[in-house]
Structures are given as structure tokens and as C-alpha cells.
Design a protein around this motif. Structure first.
Motif, PDB file in Angstrom:
ATOM      1  N   VAL A 106       0.829  -1.204   0.000  1.00  0.00           N
ATOM      2  CA  VAL A 106       0.000   0.000   0.000  1.00  0.00           C
ATOM      3  C   VAL A 106       0.867   1.260   0.000  1.00  0.00           C
ATOM      4  O   VAL A 106       0.531   2.258  -0.617  1.00  0.00           O
ATOM      5  CB  VAL A 106      -0.941   0.008   1.221  1.00  0.00           C
ATOM      6  CG1 VAL A 106      -1.749   1.305   1.288  1.00  0.00           C
ATOM      7  CG2 VAL A 106      -1.880  -1.196   1.187  1.00  0.00           C
ATOM      8  N   THR A 107       2.004   1.219   0.677  1.00  0.00           N
ATOM      9  CA  THR A 107       2.847   2.405   0.830  1.00  0.00           C
ATOM     10  C   THR A 107       4.213   2.218   0.180  1.00  0.00           C
ATOM     11  O   THR A 107       4.603   1.103  -0.190  1.00  0.00           O
ATOM     12  CB  THR A 107       3.060   2.728   2.315  1.00  0.00           C
ATOM     13  OG1 THR A 107       3.835   1.662   2.912  1.00  0.00           O
ATOM     14  CG2 THR A 107       1.737   2.855   3.054  1.00  0.00           C
ATOM     15  N   VAL A 108       4.942   3.321   0.073  1.00  0.00           N
ATOM     16  CA  VAL A 108       6.307   3.284  -0.452  1.00  0.00           C
ATOM     17  C   VAL A 108       7.182   2.389   0.426  1.00  0.00           C
ATOM     18  O   VAL A 108       8.008   1.627  -0.066  1.00  0.00           O
ATOM     19  CB  VAL A 108       6.889   4.715  -0.517  1.00  0.00           C
ATOM     20  CG1 VAL A 108       8.388   4.676  -0.781  1.00  0.00           C
ATOM     21  CG2 VAL A 108       6.171   5.522  -1.586  1.00  0.00           C
ATOM     22  N   GLY A 109       6.974   2.457   1.721  1.00  0.00           N
ATOM     23  CA  GLY A 109       7.739   1.616   2.637  1.00  0.00           C
ATOM     24  C   GLY A 109       7.531   0.134   2.373  1.00  0.00           C
ATOM     25  O   GLY A 109       8.469  -0.670   2.481  1.00  0.00           O
ATOM     26  N   ASP A 110       6.309  -0.232   2.011  1.00  0.00           N
ATOM     27  CA  ASP A 110       6.029  -1.641   1.692  1.00  0.00           C
ATOM     28  C   ASP A 110       6.859  -2.107   0.502  1.00  0.00           C
ATOM     29  O   ASP A 110       7.410  -3.216   0.501  1.00  0.00           O
ATOM     30  CB  ASP A 110       4.535  -1.828   1.369  1.00  0.00           C
ATOM     31  CG  ASP A 110       3.636  -1.558   2.565  1.00  0.00           C
ATOM     32  OD1 ASP A 110       4.117  -1.690   3.708  1.00  0.00           O
ATOM     33  OD2 ASP A 110       2.456  -1.218   2.353  1.00  0.00           O
ATOM     34  N   ILE A 111       6.956  -1.275  -0.521  1.00  0.00           N
ATOM     35  CA  ILE A 111       7.699  -1.635  -1.737  1.00  0.00           C
ATOM     36  C   ILE A 111       9.197  -1.680  -1.473  1.00  0.00           C
ATOM     37  O   ILE A 111       9.917  -2.531  -2.002  1.00  0.00           O
ATOM     38  CB  ILE A 111       7.388  -0.626  -2.868  1.00  0.00           C
ATOM     39  CG1 ILE A 111       5.977  -0.860  -3.395  1.00  0.00           C
ATOM     40  CG2 ILE A 111       8.386  -0.755  -4.012  1.00  0.00           C
ATOM     41  CD1 ILE A 111       5.765  -2.219  -4.037  1.00  0.00           C
ATOM     42  N   MET A 112       9.686  -0.771  -0.621  1.00  0.00           N
ATOM     43  CA  MET A 112      11.129  -0.702  -0.364  1.00  0.00           C
ATOM     44  C   MET A 112      11.665  -1.944   0.341  1.00  0.00           C
ATOM     45  O   MET A 112      12.874  -2.151   0.408  1.00  0.00           O
ATOM     46  CB  MET A 112      11.448   0.547   0.465  1.00  0.00           C
ATOM     47  CG  MET A 112      11.306   1.851  -0.307  1.00  0.00           C
ATOM     48  SD  MET A 112      11.496   3.287   0.776  1.00  0.00           S
ATOM     49  CE  MET A 112      13.164   3.040   1.399  1.00  0.00           C
ATOM     50  N   ARG A 113      10.769  -2.771   0.869  1.00  0.00           N
ATOM     51  CA  ARG A 113      11.211  -4.000   1.535  1.00  0.00           C
ATOM     52  C   ARG A 113      11.579  -5.103   0.540  1.00  0.00           C
ATOM     53  O   ARG A 113      12.050  -6.159   0.926  1.00  0.00           O
ATOM     54  CB  ARG A 113      10.116  -4.508   2.471  1.00  0.00           C
ATOM     55  CG  ARG A 113       9.896  -3.643   3.700  1.00  0.00           C
ATOM     56  CD  ARG A 113       8.913  -4.306   4.654  1.00  0.00           C
ATOM     57  NE  ARG A 113       8.870  -3.633   5.936  1.00  0.00           N
ATOM     58  CZ  ARG A 113       8.075  -2.615   6.233  1.00  0.00           C
ATOM     59  NH1 ARG A 113       7.263  -2.158   5.310  1.00  0.00           N
ATOM     60  NH2 ARG A 113       8.099  -2.048   7.426  1.00  0.00           N
ATOM     61  N   HIS A 114      11.346  -4.858  -0.732  1.00  0.00           N
ATOM     62  CA  HIS A 114      11.560  -5.899  -1.745  1.00  0.00           C
ATOM     63  C   HIS A 114      12.766  -5.581  -2.623  1.00  0.00           C
ATOM     64  O   HIS A 114      13.118  -4.421  -2.838  1.00  0.00           O
ATOM     65  CB  HIS A 114      10.310  -6.047  -2.616  1.00  0.00           C
ATOM     66  CG  HIS A 114       9.112  -6.518  -1.857  1.00  0.00           C
ATOM     67  ND1 HIS A 114       8.862  -7.849  -1.609  1.00  0.00           N
ATOM     68  CD2 HIS A 114       8.111  -5.830  -1.261  1.00  0.00           C
ATOM     69  CE1 HIS A 114       7.739  -7.961  -0.912  1.00  0.00           C
ATOM     70  NE2 HIS A 114       7.263  -6.754  -0.689  1.00  0.00           N
TER      71      HIS A 114
END
Length: 452
Positions: A411-419
């Protein structure tokens, strides 16, 4: 191949007895081999009789090239005489369509090397060779060289369907999508089976969210032979998006009949089969209770873009329960509620195991498995940590990119940065183009993907 189809009388080994096999004739042999499984088996049997890795590198390299096993052809072709016109052409196609490695490096596509090989090819003036030369320049993103090459192309290429296709690709690179579409349509008007033009039209419509048109072009591609594996898989994915799981399974089966060990087709088939035959747990009551609690959660508890929140508020949608009974059409009919807000809402609901247009009397869907624990996100020095809570909808990504990322329930930019990049590239329909787009948008905020 159906029972009524006949296998053509093609000598798959005859070319080995010729001093200078004709490139055009050998390409026709290759086409027949890729269409008809019995011919593939014949060639594989001949290779098997020689130990599958014959000492004659020219023979081995060209045989694996005929089977479109480019990763196996390349090591042999590298050792063969590069002055041989057939070898040079096969080397170029391996660089363009397969992953090759030089000097022990990492295997990767090398359109730049393909272009260099073809530029020196003795048959460059022939349509078959020149068409592949143009393709190599396009895939290498060397638009200046591609334009010059097209201007100097033989008349049969320049004024034919492939010339129109190249014009369309160049117009795409310049951002003139209307002109691009016009050139691509002209290409398939001249040649209804032009794979490149059909694929670009399918991609353009898919990227723009016009699934009906994209489906039509992918359908046409999936009917061509030899089979276009990637286009057929993309067609299956779009059919799944429409919940046409039986039709999607038929596409994946088509790929698996031709390539039984194709890992992506196997994975997609399992996913579609699971969707078609979803088995619900027996403990329905417990699941109803849990879902009802979820449906009472206020919309204000979730990170949504300002536009999406305002629209939902004006529609008197206060809880998840209010939201899930709405259909996509009802939401899109509301003023200022567009595809971006819709994609954002769908990602939110999917992350909770919900969807739009639900019947609240139906049995709840099974619980998702526990989420894999992902590493914490570190914000680079000087970057505002608030960027981590920024919703993905605000990045204004393309429809294709958003659809692929929705699989992560992010949902957030932080979620994507974990990948990592590799994790994203493993997603259905998330390729290099989407990766470049996402990385560019993240870099505008001073952040990026996890390195390892």
C-alpha cells in the motif's frame, strides 16, 4: 497439435549433409521444428545418438539453435567459425532472444552484440537479416542507429510491414503514441500475423488499462505458430484478471504441451487451477465472525490518498463494509474517482482478503497464509521518514505496473522498499520496463529498493 493435423515431410538432419545450407531454407526448417513436436523429437533423437553434446561445435550450435535452445547453442557457436554466415546469424539470434555469457560473465540478453554481428553479416542486404538487424537496434534502445538503418533499408523492408513496425517503435520512443499506433496498425494491415506489431499493440492497450483491446491482440498472438510463449502467458494472465480461469488454464496448457517443463507456465497453471477450484474451510462460522469484524473497520484507519479519501467520504462510505458492496462501475461513475483511485482501493481490499462487489451473505474467502517477515526499511540520510507512509497511488505509476505490484498487497512506499529487484521481477507481468519506471519514481523521493 490436433489429431487431424499432419506433420510435414521435413528432413531435420538433411542440412548437415550440405556444404553451404541456405539460410532461408534452414529458417523454414526451424519454423517447422518449432511447430511440430514430432520433428523436434526427431532432431533431439539425432543429437541423443551423438551423446547430445557432439564434438562438432558448428553442428551442435546450429542444432540447438534450430530447437530455439539458445542458452545451449551459444557456447558451441562461440567456438565455431564466426565467418560462417549461418553461424553468425544464429549467434545474433541467440544474443537477441536468449541469455548469453561472454568470458564467464553473467548470462544476459545482448542486443548490442547481435547488432554488431548482423552489421557485418554478408547477407545484411536480404530482408530476413536486415529485419533482425533493425530489431537488435530497437531492443538495444539505439533509436538513432535504428532510424538511420531504416532510412537505408532495402525497399522490401522499408515499405513493408516490418518498416511500419519499426516506425511505430521509433514513434513510441519519441512519446508520440498516436503515430505509433497508426504505424503498428498499418503493419498488421499488410501482415495480419506480424508478431512485433501485434505484441506492441497488445502492450500499449494493456498499459493503458484497455483490457478488451489487449485481450484481442493477445488472442491473435496466441493463435500464431510457432507459439509465442510470452504473449500466450500474458493472455492467460489477462483472462485471469477477468476471472475467466478456465480460458486462462487453456492458454497455460497450450504452453505446457509445447514446453512441458516451462516453470512459469507450470506456476501460472497451478495458480489458475487453484482459483477455479477454491476449497473453503469447514469452519465457516468462525470466518464469518472474523470477516464481519473486519468489515466494521472505519476507512479513516487506512492510509489512502487525499483524492480517494475525499471521494469515499462524499459517497458516504465510512467502513470497509460500505466499500466492498460497491462495484467498480459504481465507483468510477462518481465524479473525480478515476482508475488510479480504483487501483489504490483494490490493493487495500486485496490486502485484507476482500474485493469490490462482494455479496455479504456469501461464504468468506479462506484466510491468507501468514505474511513472510520482511526486513525493516532504512531511510537514507537526509530523507524525510514520512516518505515511507506515502501511498503508492500518489506515485502515478502506469496501470500495468500497479496491477503487478498489487500482487504484493503493498500500500505504501515503505512496503515496496522491503523488496529487491529480483523479487519484483518474479511477479506476473512485472518486467524491466515496469522496474525502470518504479525505480525512477522512487528515486524522485530519494529512496530505492532493498539491495539484498
Amino acid at each position: 497439435m490436433s489429431a487431424t493435423e499432419t506433420v510435414p515431410d521435413v528432413d531435420v538432419w538433411g542440412w548437415t549433409q550440405e556444404t553451404n545450407p541456405d539460410l532461408g531454407g534452414l529458417l523454414e526448417t526451424k519454423k517447422a521444428i518449432l511447430i511440430h513436436a514430432p520433428l523436434r523429437q526427431k532432431l533431439e533423437e539425432r543429437l541423443g545418438e551423438m551423446g547430445m553434446e557432439p564434438d562438432d561445435d558448428r553442428l551442435a550450435g546450429l542444432s540447438f539453435w534450430l530447437l530455439a535452445q539458445y542458452h545451449r547453442a551459444w557456447p558451441h557457436l562461440q567456438k565455431a567459425d564466426a565467418k560462417d554466415a549461418l553461424v553468425a546469424f544464429a549467434q545474433a539470434e541467440c544474443c537477441l532472444k536468449g541469455s548469453v555469457a561472454e568470458n564467464g560473465g553473467t548470462p544476459t540478453r545482448r542486443p548490442d552484440l547481435a547488432a554488431k554481428l548482423l552489421e557485418k553479416h554478408p547477407g545484411l542486404s536480404t530482408p530476413r537479416v536486415y529485419a533482425m538487424y533493425l530489431d537488435a537496434l530497437l531492443f538495444d534502445n539505439d533509436t538513432e542507429a535504428a532510424r538511420a538503418a531504416l532510412d537505408n533499408a532495402p525497399g522490401e523492408i522499408k515499405n513493408g510491414p516490418h518498416g511500419s513496425y519499426v516506425e511505430g517503435r521509433l514513434a513510441e520512443e519519441e512519446g508520440d503514441y498516436r503515430a505509433a499506433k497508426s504505424h503498428l496498425l498499418k503493419a498488421i494491415e499488410m501482415d495480419p500475423g506480424h508478431r512485433g506489431a501485434l505484441l506492441r499493440l497488445a502492450y500499449q492497450h494493456d498499459l493503458g488499462g484497455d483490457d478488451d483491446e489487449a485481450l484481442e491482440y493477445y488472442k491473435r498472438l496466441s493463435g500464431l505458430r510457432p507459439l509465442d510463449v510470452h504473449a500466450t502467458l500474458n493472455y492467460g494472465v489477462l483472462l485471469e484478471d477477468r476471472e475467466r480461469f478456465a480460458d486462462a488454464l487453456a492458454q497455460y496448457r497450450t504452453v505446457l504441451r509445447a514446453f512441458p517443463n516451462h516453470s512459469r507456465a507450470q506456476a501460472y497453471y497451478r495458480d489458475a487451477h487453484g482459483s477455479l477450484n477454491m476449497i473453503f474451510d469447514e469452519d465457516i462460522e468462525r470466518r464469518h465472525d472474523k470477516r464481519n469484524q473486519l468489515l466494521r473497520i472505519p476507512i479513516s484507519d487506512f492510509e489512502l490518498s487525499v483524492r480517494a479519501r475525499n471521494c469515499l467520504s462524499k459517497m458516504s462510505i465510512e467502513t470497509l463494509g460500505d466499500l466492498v458492496i460497491k462495484t467498480e462501475a459504481e465507483l468510477l461513475a462518481y465524479k473525480n474517482f478515476g482508475e488510479t483511485s480504483l487501483s489504490e482501493i483494490k490493493v487495500l481490499l486485496e490486502s485484507k482478503g476482500l474485493r469490490l462487489g462482494m455479496d455479504l451473505n456469501e461464504d468468506p474467502i479462506p484466510e491468507a497464509p501468514p505474511k513472510k517477515e520482511l526486513p525493516p526499511v532504512e531511510v537514507p540520510p537526509g530523507v524525510d521518514p514520512a516518505v515511507l507512509t506515502k501511498v503508492l497511488a500518489d506515485l502515478e505509476l502506469s496501470v500495468r505496473c500497479r496491477k503487478a505490484l498489487a500482487q504484493l498487497k503493498a500500500v505504501t512506499v515503505g512496503d515496496i522498499m522491503r523488496h529487491t529487484e529480483q523479487e519484483l521481477l518474479s511477479l506476473k507481468n512485472f518486467g524491466q520496463t515496469s522496474l525502470v519506471e518504479l525505480k525512477a519514481r522512487l528515486s524522485e523521493f530519494g529512496v530505492g529498493l532493498r539491495q539484498s
